[in-house]
Design an enzyme around this catalytic site. Sequence first.
Site, PDB file in Angstrom:
ATOM      1  CB  SER A  68      -0.879   0.068   1.249  1.00  0.00           C
ATOM      2  OG  SER A  68      -2.078  -0.943   0.969  1.00  0.00           O
ATOM      3  CE  LYS A  71      -3.840   0.662  -1.066  1.00  0.00           C
ATOM      4  NZ  LYS A  71      -4.360   0.302   0.255  1.00  0.00           N
ATOM      5  CE1 TYR A 195      -4.835  -1.127  -4.468  1.00  0.00           C
ATOM      6  CE2 TYR A 195      -5.350  -3.540  -4.448  1.00  0.00           C
ATOM      7  CZ  TYR A 195      -4.956  -2.411  -3.625  1.00  0.00           C
ATOM      8  OH  TYR A 195      -5.062  -2.392  -2.327  1.00  0.00           O
ATOM      9  CE1 TYR A 243      -4.851   1.583   4.467  1.00  0.00           C
ATOM     10  CE2 TYR A 243      -3.221   0.502   5.962  1.00  0.00           C
ATOM     11  CZ  TYR A 243      -3.813   0.768   4.506  1.00  0.00           C
ATOM     12  OH  TYR A 243      -2.904   0.561   3.574  1.00  0.00           O
ATOM     13  CB  VAL A 261       0.021  -5.742   4.343  1.00  0.00           C
ATOM     14  CG1 VAL A 261      -1.120  -5.085   4.910  1.00  0.00           C
ATOM     15  CG2 VAL A 261      -0.044  -6.128   2.932  1.00  0.00           C
TER      16      VAL A 261
HETATM   17  N1  GLN Z   1      -2.344  -5.513  -1.906  1.00  0.00           N
HETATM   18  C1  GLN Z   1      -2.967  -5.121  -0.813  1.00  0.00           C
HETATM   19  C2  GLN Z   1      -4.418  -5.373  -0.394  1.00  0.00           C
HETATM   20  O1  GLN Z   1      -5.051  -5.068  -1.400  1.00  0.00           O
HETATM   21  C3  GLN Z   1      -2.468  -4.096   0.086  1.00  0.00           C
HETATM   22  C4  GLN Z   1      -3.022  -3.530   1.391  1.00  0.00           C
HETATM   23  C5  GLN Z   1      -2.098  -2.762   2.335  1.00  0.00           C
HETATM   24  O2  GLN Z   1      -0.751  -2.925   2.007  1.00  0.00           O
HETATM   25  N2  GLN Z   1      -2.611  -2.364   3.497  1.00  0.00           N
HETATM   26  O3  GLN Z   1      -4.803  -6.136   0.407  1.00  0.00           O
END
Ligand code: GLN
Length: 315
Positions: A68, A71, A195, A243, A261
């Site tokens: 993430s 993003k 994505y 988050y 993650v």
């Molecule tokens: N690719 C992961 C997902 O979509 C990214 C989530 C994350 O890093 N918080 O679940």
Amino acid sequence: MAKAQPPLQLVLDEITECARASEAFGKVADYIPELAGVNPGQFAIAIARPGHPTLVAGDSDVPFSIQSVSKVFMLALALGKLGDQLWSRVGREPSGQSFDSMLLLELEKGYPRNPFINAGAIVTTDAVLQGSSPRETLGSLLRFIRAAAGDETIHINDRVAQSEIATGHRNFALAHYLRSHDNLKNPPELTLGTYFHQCAVEMTCTQLANAGLFLVGGSRTPRLVSEARIRRINALMMTCGHYDGSGDYAFRVGLPGKSGVGGGILSIVPGVASIAVWSPGLNHYGNSKLGTEAMEQLTTRTGWSVFGPHMTKGG
Ligand code: GLN
């Protein structure tokens, strides 16, 4: 005779030693099968400052899945392409829910709270994808990241992307739900394929710290977005980048940050530094556990915090 280490290097070495001594890693993201086998005992930290060599400690040359954290880069591309029109499709409020939550999306009729929760990131990727192919979109993303980091070797790990394509049922659910509200313009498989590949960008801690320099601002950093956008992206990282753990991160660390993650965190000290930290084990929010603790130690020792009272140049 060995040269005396600069104080900031010493701080990094001590933080790394402390992280290495801990066995309370947290839990690696095993919902992505390809990430389940990552050794949780790894740790790295890197600080990039305009006009200085990047300081590193720990496993700073081991590539990891940025997940993430990607993003942030996709948001920068989306703002470049759509400007303020992006906000008609995604909000800029913290969600107070987990990164992959469906809950608010139903209540708020397919308008995701922000570009960093999965639903909002999927919309952001969909917006960049519109009018081009996944290959072109991922090409633009890699060009952006490579220019930001000054490193042409940064790449996407296709195995990690395929692993999520095979198992990412929650993200498929989110994408189809967005589509039902006409807030996804491409077929869900196409947007999600893009994505998942964006999330599968691999970087070392050193590369990630360097890639964050464009958000530090000033004349000696890569000028990839305007100063006004830098402020806005940093604001979103502060309020939404972790988050439902964003408040906790702001309280403990005091800097804009974006987690993934894969266990990576990118944090920005505006005008001063870009910091990357990596430890694959996650806390209950899905953010790097030892990574957050290391960032807290770093900002406590340097006084780096956007909440004052003194923002020093540190070390
Ligand atoms: N690719 C992961 C997902 O979509 C990214 C989530 C994350 O890093 N918080 O679940």
